[in-house]
Design a protein around this motif. Sequence first.
Motif, PDB file in Angstrom:
ATOM      1  N   THR A 202       0.815  -1.214   0.000  1.00 22.44           N
ATOM      2  CA  THR A 202       0.000   0.000   0.000  1.00 22.44           C
ATOM      3  C   THR A 202       0.853   1.270   0.000  1.00 22.44           C
ATOM      4  N   ALA A 203       0.344   2.264  -0.699  1.00 23.10           N
ATOM      5  CA  ALA A 203       0.956   3.598  -0.763  1.00 23.10           C
ATOM      6  C   ALA A 203       2.354   3.618  -1.373  1.00 23.10           C
ATOM      7  N   SER A 204       2.685   2.588  -2.121  1.00 22.93           N
ATOM      8  CA  SER A 204       3.991   2.618  -2.791  1.00 22.93           C
ATOM      9  C   SER A 204       3.921   3.460  -4.061  1.00 22.93           C
ATOM     10  N   GLY A 205       2.706   3.842  -4.453  1.00 21.45           N
ATOM     11  CA  GLY A 205       2.561   4.661  -5.659  1.00 21.45           C
ATOM     12  C   GLY A 205       2.087   3.862  -6.860  1.00 21.45           C
ATOM     13  N   LYS A 206       1.641   2.615  -6.618  1.00 22.94           N
ATOM     14  CA  LYS A 206       1.217   1.757  -7.738  1.00 22.94           C
ATOM     15  C   LYS A 206       0.135   2.411  -8.585  1.00 22.94           C
ATOM     16  N   GLY A 207      -0.900   2.884  -7.899  1.00 23.42           N
ATOM     17  CA  GLY A 207      -2.042   3.439  -8.630  1.00 23.42           C
ATOM     18  C   GLY A 207      -1.616   4.641  -9.460  1.00 23.42           C
ATOM     19  N   THR A 208      -0.842   5.512  -8.835  1.00 26.82           N
ATOM     20  CA  THR A 208      -0.403   6.736  -9.521  1.00 26.82           C
ATOM     21  C   THR A 208       0.471   6.391 -10.723  1.00 26.82           C
ATOM     22  N   VAL A 209       1.442   5.523 -10.486  1.00 26.61           N
ATOM     23  CA  VAL A 209       2.377   5.174 -11.562  1.00 26.61           C
ATOM     24  C   VAL A 209       1.645   4.408 -12.668  1.00 26.61           C
TER      25      VAL A 209
ATOM     26  N   GLU B 114       4.359   8.707   4.986  1.00 22.05           N
ATOM     27  CA  GLU B 114       4.391  10.148   4.719  1.00 22.05           C
ATOM     28  C   GLU B 114       3.545  10.499   3.486  1.00 22.05           C
ATOM     29  N   ARG B 115       3.670   9.674   2.442  1.00 24.02           N
ATOM     30  CA  ARG B 115       2.896   9.937   1.220  1.00 24.02           C
ATOM     31  C   ARG B 115       1.398   9.835   1.498  1.00 24.02           C
ATOM     32  N   ARG B 116       1.033   8.797   2.235  1.00 19.49           N
ATOM     33  CA  ARG B 116      -0.394   8.622   2.526  1.00 19.49           C
ATOM     34  C   ARG B 116      -0.888   9.803   3.361  1.00 19.49           C
ATOM     35  N   HIS B 117      -0.050  10.253   4.276  1.00 19.46           N
ATOM     36  CA  HIS B 117      -0.416  11.381   5.134  1.00 19.46           C
ATOM     37  C   HIS B 117      -0.715  12.604   4.274  1.00 19.46           C
ATOM     38  N   LYS B 118       0.216  12.903   3.366  1.00 20.22           N
ATOM     39  CA  LYS B 118       0.024  14.058   2.473  1.00 20.22           C
ATOM     40  C   LYS B 118      -1.250  13.907   1.659  1.00 20.22           C
ATOM     41  N   GLN B 119      -1.449  12.678   1.173  1.00 14.75           N
ATOM     42  CA  GLN B 119      -2.608  12.426   0.327  1.00 14.75           C
ATOM     43  C   GLN B 119      -3.904  12.708   1.102  1.00 14.75           C
ATOM     44  N   LEU B 120      -3.941  12.246   2.352  1.00 10.06           N
ATOM     45  CA  LEU B 120      -5.157  12.427   3.156  1.00 10.06           C
ATOM     46  C   LEU B 120      -5.352  13.889   3.530  1.00 10.06           C
TER      47      LEU B 120
ATOM     48  N   ASP C  90      12.244   0.224  -6.249  1.00 11.69           N
ATOM     49  CA  ASP C  90      12.052   0.934  -4.980  1.00 11.69           C
ATOM     50  C   ASP C  90      12.052   2.413  -5.318  1.00 11.69           C
ATOM     51  N   ASN C  91      10.893   3.058  -5.168  1.00  9.63           N
ATOM     52  CA  ASN C  91      10.821   4.461  -5.595  1.00  9.63           C
ATOM     53  C   ASN C  91      10.852   5.431  -4.419  1.00  9.63           C
ATOM     54  N   SER C  92      11.416   4.965  -3.262  1.00  8.96           N
ATOM     55  CA  SER C  92      11.484   5.845  -2.082  1.00  8.96           C
ATOM     56  C   SER C  92      12.124   7.183  -2.435  1.00  8.96           C
ATOM     57  N   LEU C  93      13.142   7.128  -3.303  1.00 11.14           N
ATOM     58  CA  LEU C  93      13.874   8.363  -3.597  1.00 11.14           C
ATOM     59  C   LEU C  93      13.558   8.910  -4.992  1.00 11.14           C
ATOM     60  N   LEU C  94      12.543   8.362  -5.635  1.00  4.85           N
ATOM     61  CA  LEU C  94      12.218   8.818  -6.993  1.00  4.85           C
ATOM     62  C   LEU C  94      11.002   9.730  -6.984  1.00  4.85           C
ATOM     63  N   THR C  95      10.936  10.622  -7.955  1.00  4.16           N
ATOM     64  CA  THR C  95       9.695  11.379  -8.138  1.00  4.16           C
ATOM     65  C   THR C  95       8.730  10.484  -8.921  1.00  4.16           C
ATOM     66  N   ILE C  96       7.484  10.910  -8.972  1.00  6.48           N
ATOM     67  CA  ILE C  96       6.491  10.127  -9.732  1.00  6.48           C
ATOM     68  C   ILE C  96       6.943  10.014 -11.187  1.00  6.48           C
ATOM     69  N   ASP C  97       7.359  11.145 -11.781  1.00  6.48           N
ATOM     70  CA  ASP C  97       7.775  11.122 -13.196  1.00  6.48           C
ATOM     71  C   ASP C  97       8.926  10.157 -13.423  1.00  6.48           C
TER      72      ASP C  97
HETATM   73  N1  LIG Z   1       7.502   8.387  -6.473  1.00  4.92           N
HETATM   74  C1  LIG Z   1       6.688   9.129  -5.724  1.00  4.92           C
HETATM   75  N2  LIG Z   1       7.138  10.195  -5.118  1.00  4.92           N
HETATM   76  C2  LIG Z   1       6.318  10.934  -4.354  1.00  4.92           C
HETATM   77  N3  LIG Z   1       5.037  10.679  -4.142  1.00  4.92           N
HETATM   78  C3  LIG Z   1       4.520   9.637  -4.747  1.00  4.92           C
HETATM   79  C4  LIG Z   1       5.319   8.804  -5.563  1.00  4.92           C
HETATM   80  N4  LIG Z   1       4.531   7.863  -6.042  1.00  4.92           N
HETATM   81  C5  LIG Z   1       3.285   8.100  -5.503  1.00  4.92           C
HETATM   82  N5  LIG Z   1       3.293   9.152  -4.742  1.00  4.92           N
HETATM   83  C6  LIG Z   1       2.164   9.699  -3.982  1.00  4.92           C
HETATM   84  O1  LIG Z   1       1.897   8.808  -2.957  1.00  4.92           O
HETATM   85  C7  LIG Z   1       0.506   8.707  -2.729  1.00  4.92           C
HETATM   86  C8  LIG Z   1       0.081   7.242  -2.752  1.00  4.92           C
HETATM   87  O2  LIG Z   1       0.167   6.739  -4.051  1.00  4.92           O
HETATM   88  P1  LIG Z   1      -0.894   5.704  -4.626  1.00  4.92           P
HETATM   89  O3  LIG Z   1      -0.693   5.685  -6.074  1.00  4.92           O
HETATM   90  O4  LIG Z   1      -2.245   5.976  -4.086  1.00  4.92           O
HETATM   91  O5  LIG Z   1      -0.339   4.341  -4.004  1.00  4.92           O
HETATM   92  P2  LIG Z   1      -0.891   2.883  -4.031  1.00  4.92           P
HETATM   93  O6  LIG Z   1      -1.790   2.746  -5.216  1.00  4.92           O
HETATM   94  O7  LIG Z   1       0.328   2.040  -4.116  1.00  4.92           O
HETATM   95  O8  LIG Z   1      -1.579   2.717  -2.730  1.00  4.92           O
HETATM   96  C9  LIG Z   1      -0.169   9.549  -3.791  1.00  4.92           C
HETATM   97  O9  LIG Z   1      -0.564  10.775  -3.217  1.00  4.92           O
HETATM   98  C10 LIG Z   1       0.920   9.782  -4.807  1.00  4.92           C
HETATM   99  O10 LIG Z   1       0.790  11.013  -5.462  1.00  4.92           O
END
Ligand SMILES: Nc1ncnc2c1ncn2[C@@H]1O[C@H](COP(=O)(O)OP(=O)(O)O)[C@@H](O)[C@H]1O
Length: 671
Positions: A461-468, A601-607, A648-655
Amino acid sequence: MYSTAFLDLPPLRQASGSVQLPGSKSISNRVLLLAALSEGTTEVHDLLASDDTRVMLDALRALGCGVHEAGGGVACITGLGGRRPASPAKLFLGNAGTAMRPLTAALALLGGEYELSGIPRMHERPIGDLVDALRQLGCRIDCLGSEGYPPLRIDHEGGLPPLRLDAPIRVRGDVSSQFLTALLLALPLVAQEQDVVIEVVGALISRPYIHITLELLARFGIAVRHDDWQRFVIPAGSQYRSPGQIHVEADASSASYFIAAGAMAAGLDGQKPLKILGVGLDSIQGDIRFVEAAQAMGARVAGGPGWLEVGRGAWPLKAIDLDCNHIPDAAMTLAVMALYADGVTTLRNIASWRVKETDRIAAMACELRKLGATVEEGPDWLSVAPLPRAADWRAASIHTYDDHRVAMCFSLAAFNPAGLPVRIEDPRCVGKTFPDYFEALFAVAQTPPERIPVICIDGPTASGKGTVAAQVAQQLGYHFLDSGAMYRTAALAAMRAGIAIEAQHEPRLAELARHLPVRFEGGRIWLAGDDITDAIRTEEAGMNASRVSALPAVRQALVALQLGFRRLPGLVADGRDMGTVIFPAAPLKVFLTASAAVRAERRHKQLISKGISATISDLRADLEARDARDASRSASPLKAAEDALLLDNSLLTIDEAVAQVVAWWQARQPF
Ligand SMILES: Nc1ncnc2c1ncn2[C@@H]1O[C@H](COP(=O)(O)OP(=O)(O)O)[C@@H](O)[C@H]1O
Ligand SMILES: Nc1ccn([C@H]2C[C@H](O)[C@@H](COP(=O)(O)OP(=O)(O)O)O2)c(=O)n1
C-alpha cells in the motif's frame, strides 16, 4: 482520440460487428461554407468534429456568421446572406485545404481585407492556380511567403475592383480539383447579371470531388451546368438558398479502412461480415468506388443506402493494376492491402498524392519498406510487392507525417500473419477526419487475449502503484485496471448489505462480489446508481478491502471482472497479485516498493490534501498491519512475481518512476 506519442497495435486477427463512421470532411466543410454564404439559418446534422471542421467553424465565426454548436454533431449556421463579412480579419486554417481554398475564393469575391494562414505544411501546399484564376478576374491577392503558396493576403480595403466576368475564367485542373471546387462554391456570389463560365485547363483530376461540389451546390439552390467536366456555367441570378436542414454523409474515404479490414479479416469461421454504417452504395462521394477496387482484390461486399457489409472473399487478396484517379484518398488503403495480395499491385495516376498533407507517394513507399515490402515508385505511381512468407514481415514503427490517412491505413498492417505488433507514431493526426478512428478499430477488431499486452504493477500500500500505473497507461494509450478498487467496492457493498466481513460469511460475500453492479467510467466508479469514487478511498475502506480480499472465494469471484479489462490496445494493471495470479504470462511485471516511512508520509500528504486528518505514526502502523495481512494470507498473497522487476521508488519522483517503467517496457518492444 489517442493523444499519446505513439500507439502500439497488437497483432489483430479478425474483424466483426458494426462501425458507425463519422461525417465526411469534404462534405462538412463545403456545407459549412455554403451555409455561411446563404440567407437564413442552416441546421447541419452529423457534422464531422475534427481539426479541419474546427478551423472552418472558427473562421466563419470570425467573419461574422452565426455559429451555434448544439452538440451531438449538430451545428446551426446563420449565413451572411449578402452582408459583407467582418473585415479586417486574420484566419488561421491549420492544415485544412478544404477551408483554405474555398475561403480564399469567397473572401476575394466579397471584398475586405483578410490574411489566411495555416501550419507550416499548409504553406508548402500550392494554391497558385487558384490565386492566378482570381487575379485574372481582377481580385487583389498577395502571397506573403513564396509566390503560389499560403499565407495569403486579400486586399480589397478600398472596395472590390470591377471584376472581369465576361470572359471564361480559366483554372488548371491537373494539380488539385480543390481549386475548381473553390471557384464553383464562390462564383455564384457574382453570377448576378450574367452567366459566369469556368474553363478547366488540362485534364481534370479527382472529378468525383467536383461531383460532390455540384450536388451540394444544387442543395443550396445553385444549378451549375457543365460540358464534359471541362466547361462549367453558373447561371445568372444565382442565389444561395439554405435548405433549412442538411445531413452530412459519412466519409467514404474513412470507410475504406473498414472495407479493407472486412476484406482481410471478417466473415471468417462462419462469422457475419463487418457492417459499416453511415455511407452506402448510394453515396455522392467518389471514394465509394473504393468498393469496386476492394471487390477486384477479392472482397465480398453487399450494401444499400447508408450501409455496407464486407467479408473476406479471395485469400490471399488478388493483386491489381489500377488507375486511381477516381479514388485518390482511398487508394492509399489499397497500398497496404497489397501486402496481403498474391502478386505485385500497381496504383497509377496518383500524382496528386505528392501535394497532399505530405508527399504521400514517398511516405507510403518508405513506411511499406519498413514492414519488409518491396516497393517501387514513380512520379505518379506506386507498386507494392506482397511479402512472400509470414517470416518476412517486420515489426515497424510507422512515421505518420502529420497525415491522418497514413496513420489509418497502416493500422491495417496489424492484421499481418506473423503476429507482429505495429507502432503508429503521433496517432493524434487522425483528428483531421476521424478523431476516434482507433477506438472504432478496436471496437471491431479481435485478437486472442494473450496477444493483448499487460503491464502488471504490484506492491504494498501507498507505494505509488495506482499513480504510476495510471500514468503509464496514459502514456501508452492503454486501459487501466485498479484491482484494489474492486476489493474496496466489494467491501463497501458488503457493509451496505449489512454483511460482516468475516470468514463465516465467505459464501455470501463471494456471491455479492460475483454480481457486483460496478461500472468504471471516465475515472469515476459507480456501484449500481451510486458514485462511490470517494467513499472507497478512506483508510477504513482500505482496511475492509484488505480483510475481504483475504477470502479465497471472494478473490475467485472477482477474477472474471479483472480479466475483462484486458482489451485492445493493452492494459496496465495495479494491485497485489496481478503478476502472480491474474496475468501470470504478462510481458512486463513490476514490483513497486518504498520504505514504510516514505509510504506513511505519502499517505499522510494524500489524506491531508483531501481534508482528512491523520497522524503519520497511526498511518504507518495501519499500513504495516495491512502489508502483513496482505502478505501472509494464504490466497494470492502480496509478493513479487519471480520474473518481476523490482522498483524501490522511495527516492524517486512520480515522473522518474513512470519513466523507468516505460523504459523497461520500450526495451521489450521489437521496434
Ligand atoms: N515516487 C513518488 N514520489 C512521491 N510521491 C509519490 C510517488 N509515487 C506516488 N506518490 C504519492 O503517494 C501517494 C500514494 O500513491 P498511490 O498511487 O495511491 O499508491 P498505491 O496505489 O500504491 O496505494 C499519492 O498521493 C501519490 O501522489
Ligand atoms: N490485486 C489486489 C488489489 C488489492 N487487494 C487488496 C489488498 C489491499 O490492502 C486492498 C486495497 O487495495 P488498494 O490497491 O486499493 O490499496 P492501496 O491503494 O494500495 O492502499 O485490496 C488485493 O488483495 N489484491
